[in-house]
Design a protein around this motif. Structure first.
Motif, PDB file in Angstrom:
ATOM      1  N   ASP A 174      -0.566  18.402  -0.838  1.00 10.57           N
ATOM      2  CA  ASP A 174      -1.022  17.402  -1.802  1.00 10.57           C
ATOM      3  C   ASP A 174      -0.103  17.332  -3.026  1.00 10.57           C
ATOM      4  O   ASP A 174      -0.554  17.080  -4.138  1.00 10.57           O
ATOM      5  CB  ASP A 174      -2.470  17.667  -2.214  1.00 10.57           C
ATOM      6  CG  ASP A 174      -3.292  16.397  -2.256  1.00 10.57           C
ATOM      7  OD1 ASP A 174      -2.879  15.405  -1.632  1.00 10.57           O
ATOM      8  OD2 ASP A 174      -4.323  16.402  -2.930  1.00 10.57           O
ATOM      9  N   GLU A 175       1.182  17.548  -2.807  1.00  9.99           N
ATOM     10  CA  GLU A 175       2.180  17.444  -3.861  1.00  9.99           C
ATOM     11  C   GLU A 175       3.047  16.222  -3.600  1.00  9.99           C
ATOM     12  O   GLU A 175       3.316  15.873  -2.456  1.00  9.99           O
ATOM     13  CB  GLU A 175       3.055  18.696  -3.911  1.00  9.99           C
ATOM     14  CG  GLU A 175       2.284  19.939  -4.300  1.00  9.99           C
ATOM     15  CD  GLU A 175       3.168  21.167  -4.373  1.00  9.99           C
ATOM     16  OE1 GLU A 175       4.402  21.022  -4.462  1.00  9.99           O
ATOM     17  OE2 GLU A 175       2.618  22.272  -4.352  1.00  9.99           O
ATOM     18  N   GLU A 176       3.494  15.584  -4.678  1.00  7.63           N
ATOM     19  CA  GLU A 176       4.345  14.414  -4.535  1.00  7.63           C
ATOM     20  C   GLU A 176       5.709  14.801  -3.989  1.00  7.63           C
ATOM     21  O   GLU A 176       6.319  15.772  -4.429  1.00  7.63           O
ATOM     22  CB  GLU A 176       4.541  13.710  -5.881  1.00  7.63           C
ATOM     23  CG  GLU A 176       3.375  12.878  -6.293  1.00  7.63           C
ATOM     24  CD  GLU A 176       3.677  12.052  -7.541  1.00  7.63           C
ATOM     25  OE1 GLU A 176       4.808  12.095  -8.070  1.00  7.63           O
ATOM     26  OE2 GLU A 176       2.748  11.367  -7.983  1.00  7.63           O
ATOM     27  N   VAL A 177       6.184  13.982  -3.048  1.00 11.15           N
ATOM     28  CA  VAL A 177       7.514  14.136  -2.469  1.00 11.15           C
ATOM     29  C   VAL A 177       8.191  12.776  -2.582  1.00 11.15           C
ATOM     30  O   VAL A 177       7.552  11.735  -2.419  1.00 11.15           O
ATOM     31  CB  VAL A 177       7.414  14.569  -0.985  1.00 11.15           C
ATOM     32  CG1 VAL A 177       8.776  14.650  -0.339  1.00 11.15           C
ATOM     33  CG2 VAL A 177       6.680  15.895  -0.864  1.00 11.15           C
ATOM     34  N   TYR A 178       9.487  12.782  -2.848  1.00  6.65           N
ATOM     35  CA  TYR A 178      10.233  11.543  -3.030  1.00  6.65           C
ATOM     36  C   TYR A 178      11.259  11.419  -1.910  1.00  6.65           C
ATOM     37  O   TYR A 178      12.095  12.297  -1.723  1.00  6.65           O
ATOM     38  CB  TYR A 178      10.913  11.527  -4.388  1.00  6.65           C
ATOM     39  CG  TYR A 178       9.929  11.834  -5.496  1.00  6.65           C
ATOM     40  CD1 TYR A 178       8.987  10.897  -5.877  1.00  6.65           C
ATOM     41  CD2 TYR A 178       9.929  13.072  -6.132  1.00  6.65           C
ATOM     42  CE1 TYR A 178       8.056  11.179  -6.874  1.00  6.65           C
ATOM     43  CE2 TYR A 178       9.019  13.358  -7.134  1.00  6.65           C
ATOM     44  CZ  TYR A 178       8.086  12.407  -7.495  1.00  6.65           C
ATOM     45  OH  TYR A 178       7.176  12.693  -8.472  1.00  6.65           O
ATOM     46  N   ASP A 179      11.169  10.300  -1.184  1.00 11.20           N
ATOM     47  CA  ASP A 179      12.059  10.070  -0.045  1.00 11.20           C
ATOM     48  C   ASP A 179      13.010   8.919  -0.334  1.00 11.20           C
ATOM     49  O   ASP A 179      12.628   7.924  -0.964  1.00 11.20           O
ATOM     50  CB  ASP A 179      11.244   9.715   1.209  1.00 11.20           C
ATOM     51  CG  ASP A 179      10.364  10.860   1.680  1.00 11.20           C
ATOM     52  OD1 ASP A 179      10.775  12.027   1.549  1.00 11.20           O
ATOM     53  OD2 ASP A 179       9.263  10.579   2.197  1.00 11.20           O
ATOM     54  N   GLU A 220       0.795  -1.230   0.000  1.00 15.99           N
ATOM     55  CA  GLU A 220       0.000   0.000   0.000  1.00 15.99           C
ATOM     56  C   GLU A 220       0.829   1.283   0.000  1.00 15.99           C
ATOM     57  O   GLU A 220       0.360   2.350   0.377  1.00 15.99           O
ATOM     58  CB  GLU A 220      -0.989  -0.009   1.172  1.00 15.99           C
ATOM     59  CG  GLU A 220      -1.968  -1.163   1.118  1.00 15.99           C
ATOM     60  CD  GLU A 220      -2.975  -1.151   2.247  1.00 15.99           C
ATOM     61  OE1 GLU A 220      -3.098  -0.135   2.944  1.00 15.99           O
ATOM     62  OE2 GLU A 220      -3.639  -2.179   2.411  1.00 15.99           O
ATOM     63  N   GLU A 221       2.084   1.170  -0.436  1.00 14.13           N
ATOM     64  CA  GLU A 221       2.971   2.325  -0.612  1.00 14.13           C
ATOM     65  C   GLU A 221       3.403   2.338  -2.074  1.00 14.13           C
ATOM     66  O   GLU A 221       3.378   1.309  -2.753  1.00 14.13           O
ATOM     67  CB  GLU A 221       4.204   2.219   0.290  1.00 14.13           C
ATOM     68  CG  GLU A 221       3.913   2.136   1.755  1.00 14.13           C
ATOM     69  CD  GLU A 221       3.552   3.486   2.375  1.00 14.13           C
ATOM     70  OE1 GLU A 221       3.069   3.477   3.499  1.00 14.13           O
ATOM     71  OE2 GLU A 221       3.754   4.541   1.726  1.00 14.13           O
ATOM     72  N   TYR A 222       3.821   3.498  -2.542  1.00 14.21           N
ATOM     73  CA  TYR A 222       4.276   3.627  -3.927  1.00 14.21           C
ATOM     74  C   TYR A 222       5.748   4.012  -3.969  1.00 14.21           C
ATOM     75  O   TYR A 222       6.227   4.805  -3.148  1.00 14.21           O
ATOM     76  CB  TYR A 222       3.449   4.674  -4.684  1.00 14.21           C
ATOM     77  CG  TYR A 222       2.053   4.182  -4.959  1.00 14.21           C
ATOM     78  CD1 TYR A 222       1.773   3.442  -6.103  1.00 14.21           C
ATOM     79  CD2 TYR A 222       1.019   4.439  -4.075  1.00 14.21           C
ATOM     80  CE1 TYR A 222       0.493   2.982  -6.360  1.00 14.21           C
ATOM     81  CE2 TYR A 222      -0.258   3.981  -4.314  1.00 14.21           C
ATOM     82  CZ  TYR A 222      -0.514   3.249  -5.467  1.00 14.21           C
ATOM     83  OH  TYR A 222      -1.773   2.786  -5.704  1.00 14.21           O
ATOM     84  N   TYR A 223       6.437   3.439  -4.963  1.00  8.64           N
ATOM     85  CA  TYR A 223       7.858   3.674  -5.148  1.00  8.64           C
ATOM     86  C   TYR A 223       8.115   3.912  -6.630  1.00  8.64           C
ATOM     87  O   TYR A 223       7.405   3.385  -7.486  1.00  8.64           O
ATOM     88  CB  TYR A 223       8.658   2.449  -4.683  1.00  8.64           C
ATOM     89  CG  TYR A 223       8.411   2.124  -3.232  1.00  8.64           C
ATOM     90  CD1 TYR A 223       9.204   2.674  -2.234  1.00  8.64           C
ATOM     91  CD2 TYR A 223       7.361   1.286  -2.855  1.00  8.64           C
ATOM     92  CE1 TYR A 223       8.971   2.387  -0.899  1.00  8.64           C
ATOM     93  CE2 TYR A 223       7.112   1.001  -1.526  1.00  8.64           C
ATOM     94  CZ  TYR A 223       7.918   1.556  -0.552  1.00  8.64           C
ATOM     95  OH  TYR A 223       7.671   1.299   0.760  1.00  8.64           O
TER      96      TYR A 223
END
Length: 73
Positions: free
Chosen positions: A43-48, A15-18
């Motif tokens: 509500d913006e995409e962030v990449y960790d 249930e997470e996206y990569y």
């Protein structure tokens, strides 16, 4: 420090996206980069980055299975 990447795949796992990225500015690069995708308070995409090596390995194996044609010898 900004870099340019090609998006190779998006993977849903537990249930997470990569995202799987390939760096375009590296001359001899053979490694991909895998980042976790999340939404911030705007509500913006962030990449960790991912610190868990076993998770990275699992995601990379999923990527290889889903994209077996890229790894054909």
């Amino acid at each position: 420090n900004q870099s340019v990447f090609e998006l190779l795949d998006t993977i849903e796992y537990k249930e997470e996206y990569y995202i799987v990225l390939y760096p375009l500015e590296e001359d001899d690069c053979t490694e991909v980069v895998i980042l976790k995708v999340r939404m911030d308070e705007n509500d913006e995409e962030v990449y960790d980055s991912i610190e868990d090596d076993s998770l990275i390995e699992t995601l990379f194996e999923m990527f290889k299975e889903r994209n077996a044609d890229l790894f054909a010898e």
